[in-house]
Design an enzyme around this catalytic site. Structure first.
Site, PDB file in Angstrom:
ATOM      1  N   CYS A 182      -3.322 -28.113  -1.461  1.00  0.00           N
ATOM      2  CA  CYS A 182      -4.234 -28.847  -0.967  1.00  0.00           C
ATOM      3  C   CYS A 182      -4.224 -30.128  -1.592  1.00  0.00           C
ATOM      4  CB  CYS A 182      -5.409 -28.142  -0.995  1.00  0.00           C
ATOM      5  SG  CYS A 182      -6.078 -27.610  -2.522  1.00  0.00           S
TER       6      CYS A 182
ATOM      7  N   ASP B  73      -3.766 -23.197   0.814  1.00  0.00           N
ATOM      8  CA  ASP B  73      -2.704 -22.551   0.626  1.00  0.00           C
ATOM      9  C   ASP B  73      -1.862 -22.903  -0.741  1.00  0.00           C
ATOM     10  OD1 ASP B  73      -1.801 -25.061   1.034  1.00  0.00           O
ATOM     11  OD2 ASP B  73      -0.507 -24.463   2.645  1.00  0.00           O
TER      12      ASP B  73
ATOM     13  N   HIS C 242     -10.061 -25.934  -5.377  1.00  0.00           N
ATOM     14  CA  HIS C 242      -9.703 -26.530  -3.835  1.00  0.00           C
ATOM     15  C   HIS C 242      -9.837 -27.910  -3.877  1.00  0.00           C
ATOM     16  CE1 HIS C 242      -8.575 -26.662   0.229  1.00  0.00           C
ATOM     17  NE2 HIS C 242      -9.649 -26.990   0.544  1.00  0.00           N
TER      18      HIS C 242
END
Length: 369
Positions: free
Chosen positions: A168, A165, A354
Site C-alpha cells: 500500500c 496487500d 496500512h
C-alpha cells in the site's frame, strides 16, 4: 539469483498460481486473528521462501504491525488456526515438518491475498474521510481514533483507499504522484509543453537503470520493470485521471510491475548509500548486511514498508511525502515529512499496518478544474 528467479515469472503465471492456491486452501475467515502456530516462529523463513518462489502479485510475507509507525504491514487479517487448515488424512500440525508448516503458512497467506484482491480494488475512489473511516473505528476502545478522524476530516478534503496487500505505501505513493503529474501536465501552457516536474522525473527514471546495474542487479531481470515505468511516465501527457486510475487498477497490466519496481529503486538507494542507512539496518550484533536486508525486507512482494524504505524511495525519486499518523493516541495525528523540511507532493494517511492517500482541498480543486 533469488531475485532473478522471482522476477523471471510473468504476472500471468503468478496470477494462475494464486488462483490455484485459493482453490486448494481452506476457506479463511477475514475477521480471524489467530495465525497458524508455525506462522510467528517461522515468519522470516516463510517470507524468504515466498520471495524466492514467486513473482510480483503472488505470495506475500506475513502482514503484521511493525515496531515503527512508518511500516507497511497490511493488517487485513491473519490466517485461521493451522489445525483448521487442509492436511493429509490422519496427520496433525505436530506431525508436520518445519518446512511443511512453512508451506502451509504461505499457502494460507496466498489465499488471504487472493481474497483481498477479489474484495478490494488496488486503488479505490476518492471519499470523505469521516464517512470512510468512522464506522470502522466506532467501537474501538481507543477514543483517539475517532477524534483523530475528525481532526483529519477538518484538515484534508478527501482520502482514497489503497488495497491492503502489503504494497500500500508503494502503490499509494506512486498513484498520487502520477495523478499530480497528470493534473500539472493538463494545465501546461502551451498544452503540448512538458512541465518541469515531468521532464525531471523522466530523466530520473531513465537514469535509474544504470544505478540498479551498478549495485548488482542483472539487466535481464530489471529491463521489463524499468521499461514499464519509463513508458508509463512517458504516457503522462496523454493520460486523463480516469485512464490513469484504470491503469493503476489493472490486475494484469503495468500496475504490479511498476509498484514492485519502486521496491527495487528503494533497495538501490540503500545499497548506494550504505554508510547513511547502516544505523537503520544494523542487526542486534551490530552487523550491517545491506544485501540481506534488501533481499528480505525491501524486495519481496507484499512485504511491509518501514521508515528506511520510505526515506530511500523519496530520495531516489526526489519526491517528498508527508505522512499523517493516526494511531489512536489522545493527541491529534502527528505529521512527518520525508525529507524533513521539504514541500510534499504526496500526502498519505498511516493507520496501524496500512497507508491510504490524502488530498488537500487544493488538490481536489486542481483535479476538478
Amino acid at each position: 539469483e533469488e531475485l532473478q528467479r522471482a522476477v523471471a515469472m510473468s504476472l500471468a503465471d503468478a496470477h494462475a498460481a494464486q488462483q490455484q492456491h485459493q482453490a486448494a486452501a481452506h476457506a479463511v475467515d477475514e475477521g480471524t486473528n489467530s495465525p497458524p502456530a508455525a506462522a510467528l516462529a517461522a515468519e522470516e523463513a516463510a517470507a524468504a521462501a515466498a520471495a524466492e518462489a514467486t513473482a510480483p502479485g503472488d505470495a506475500p510475507s506475513e502482514d503484521k504491525p511493525a515496531a515503527t509507525p512508518a511500516d507497511d504491514a497490511e493488517k487485513k487479517g491473519t490466517p485461521a488456526a493451522a489445525a483448521d487448515a487442509p492436511q493429509a488424512e490422519g496427520s496433525s500440525l505436530a506431525g508436520l515438518s518445519a518446512q511443511e508448516q512453512d508451506r502451509l503458512t504461505i499457502d494460507q497467506m496466498n489465499s488471504i491475498v487472493a481474497s483481498i484482491a477479489e474484495s478490494q480494488p488496488m486503488v479505490g475512489p476518492r471519499q470523505n474521510i469521516k464517512a470512510a473511516l468512522t464506522q470502522e473505528y466506532q467501537d474501538n476502545p481507543l477514543a483517539g481514533f475517532l477524534s483523530g478522524i475528525a481532526h483529519l476530516d477538518g484538515k484534508y478534503a478527501a482520502m482514497r483507499r489503497v488495497r491492503k496487500d502489503g504494497n500500500c505505501f508503494y502503490r499509494g505513493f506512486l498513484y498520487r504522484y502520477l495523478e499530480a503529474l497528470v493534473v500539472a501536465q493538463r494545465k501546461a501552457s502551451p498544452r503540448d509543453a512538458v512541465v518541469p516536474e515531468l521532464a525531471r522525473i523522466k530523466e530520473v527514471v531513465k537514469g535509474s537503470k544504470a544505478k540498479l546495474l551498478s549495485v548488482g542487479y542483472e539487466e535481464s531481470a530489471m529491463d521489463m520493470f524499468w521499461e514499464m515505468l519509463t513508458e508509463l511516465v512517458d504516457e503522462v501527457p496523454t493520460l486523463t485521471l480516469d485512464s490513469l486510475h484504470e491503469k493503476m487498477n489493472d490486475e494484469t497490466g503495468v500496475s504490479n510491475h511498476v509498484v514492485w519496481f519502486c521496491r527495487a529503486l528503494s533497495a538501490t538507494q540503500i545499497k548506494m548509500n550504505v554508510d547513511r542507512y547502516a544505523p537503520f539496518i544494523m542487526d542486534e550484533n551490530g552487523v550491517v548486511d545491506v544485501d540481506a536486508f534488501c533481499r528480505t525486507e525491501v524486495e519481496p512482494v507484499n512485504h511491509e514498508c518501514e521508515q528506511v524504505q520510505i526515506i530511500a524511495l523519496t530520495e531516489m525519486l526526489g519526491v517528498p511525502v508527508a505522512i499523517e499518523y493516526l494511531d489512536g493516541g489522545t493527541a491529534p495525528p502527528s505529521r512527518l515529512v520525508f525529507p524533513e523540511g521539504a514541500t510534499p507532493t504526496v500526502k498519505l494517511l498511516y493507520r496501524p499496518g496500512h497507508y491510504d492517500v490524502l488530498y488537500d482541498a487544493e488538490d481536489v480543486l486542481d483535479d476538478c478544474d
